[in-house]
Design an enzyme around this catalytic site. Structure first.
Site: not given
Length: 461
Positions: A303-305
């Site tokens: 989700q972040e990267s």
């Protein structure tokens, strides 16, 4: 002589009375007191499944709660198919069935039912890029459907008014297996519950929902038609308690609440990344995410990267776990672009969020609060909990906090809060996305286990 006969008669009378006195009265049948709750079920992602975290599933958790309510240990018994499960209930081998079954007219003649857990639509399933039928008469090929299922009952009923409707009963395969066959293009149509489709689109992105064939069918537990009065009475009292406590609503949110939106492009991209990118970093997620489930850590990183070690946002956060320079410095991370260091830092930071949450938040919901804190900041989560309490919602329930977090963007609310404005809607989307990614990773791990377990069950018949 007469006196002798009278004397003899008295003796015989007394002897007869003595005989009638010493004969014991008929004994009543012993009352059977069960020492275990035997629940029959089927394997399924949302019904009952076992992985390295232990058993899970909506019906499993409800069965466990019911057993605790009765003060009995739970003996959950999975069966390979519906027919053998129904026989087990009729033959007294299980006390009830908890397997996401629908209440139907045919089953009404064989069994008794709990109150509805929730309701579903029966929908036609087809593959993406297949021309979707607009109505029942447009269905141009036989529908592949589980034999002896509620779906087949629906088709039998519809056949009375749609003479050209055709189907093929499929034996030995469950609903998820038929959905997989549609996803792979092996069959054109099947039927499924609307909730099951939403859950499985995360793993089978090619399947689509079509026309509704039956509306708002109740999902229930099933009991024997006789000698089940006491169990049904206990079940009704238990149901009332669970609804009043909010536990049924909590479990519905846990298993179905985060799957309402389906993004085809994102799902396809994630599944490709699981095959091509995740193997490079999975050992690092497993190393640093042991106590928090490495799949949750991996889902957070995606989700972040999107598992890109060189990822960078306009706000300056960087790396696999998108750490700020301040956070990285506090955690002793000197290179945010190093995957091992970034994952270690992200795991430590997430662990810190978990430890800083109030103890009153239940263990099974703490991770979602921690992830929201990872995204929006712990201060805003604390504000949202206080606001939830003011609005007479449960500040320790993620289901209720999801309703409150978007209010942090409304001036009416945030101007009175300590930490002010917060992107609460984004935080809800962030957590729900991670939950979807996590469920997909969990499902992938479960598939080989589920198929092996089903084979072993079939072998025992």
């Amino acid at each position: 002589m007469m006196r002798f006969l009278c004397f003899l008669g008295i003796i015989l009378f007394i002897g007869g009375c003595r005989t009638s006195v010493i004969v014991p009265p008929p004994q009543k049948e012993p009352i059977f007191k069960p020492n275990v709750l035997r629940v029959g079920t089927l394997y399924g992602s949302q019904i009952y499944m076992i992985d390295d975290n232990g058993p899970s599933g909506f019906d499993y958790e409800m069965s466990k709660e019911f057993a605790q309510y009765l003060g009995l240990p739970l003996d959950i018994q999975p069966y390979p198919d519906r027919s053998s499960l129904f026989r087990a209930l009729e033959q007294g081998n299980v006390d009830l069935i908890a397997a996401a079954f629908q209440q139907t007219p045919a089953r009404n003649r064989r069994f008794r039912f709990s109150p509805p857990l929730y309701r579903v639509n029966q929908v036609l399933i087809y593959r993406k890029n297949t021309k979707a039928p607009i109505n029942i008469d447009d269905i141009d090929e036989p529908i592949s459907v589980m034999a002896n299922s509620s779906y087949e009952e629906t088709l039998i009923e519809l056949k009375q008014t749609h003479r050209n409707l055709k189907w093929t009963p499929i034996y030995g395969k469950d609903n998820e297996e038929l959905l997989e066959m549609v996803d792979r293009g092996e069959i054109k149509y099947t039927i499924s519950d609307s909730t099951i489709v939403k859950v499985n689109q995360r793993f089978m992105p090619e399947i689509r929902q079509g026309i509704v064939l039956a509306k708002q069918r109740p999902i229930v537990w099933m009991l024997p038609p006789t000698n089940s009065d006491k169990t049904l009475s206990q079940l009704l009292a238990f149901w009332h308690q669970e609804r009043k406590s909010g536990n049924i609503a909590f479990l519905k949110e846990k298993y179905f609440g985060h799957v309402k939106k389906f993004d085809y492009v994102d799902t396809r991209a994630f599944i490709r990344a699981v095959s091509s990118v995740l193997p490079l970093y999975q050992p690092l997620f497993e190393l640093h995410g042991k106590d928090i489930d490495w799949r949750k850590l991996a889902a957070t990183s995606y989700q972040e990267s999107h598992w890109n070690p060189a990822a960078k946002s306009f706000t300056g956060v960087r790396g696999m776990m998108m750490l700020t320079s301040t956070t990285a410095k506090e955690l002793g991370i000197n290179d945010r672009l190093d995957p091992a260091k970034s994952i270690r830092g992200g795991a430590t930071y997430l662990r810190n969020m978990l430890n800083r949450l109030p103890d009153v938040i239940p263990e099974n919901q703490r991770m979602w609060f921690a992830l929201a804190s990872y995204n929006i900041g712990l201060g805003h989560v604390i504000d949202a909990r206080k606001l939830a309490a003011k609005l007479k919602l449960n500040p320790n329930s993620w289901r209720d906090l999801k309703k409150v977090l978007p209010l942090l963007q409304k001036r009416k609310y945030y101007r009175k809060l300590k930490y002010g404005y917060g992107r609460g809607k984004e935080a809800v989307h962030y957590v729900d996305s991670i939950r979807r990614y996590y469920d997909t990773l969990l499902w992938i791990d479960q598939q080989s286990t589920r198929k092996q377990l089903k084979k072993s069950l079939i072998a025992t018949i």
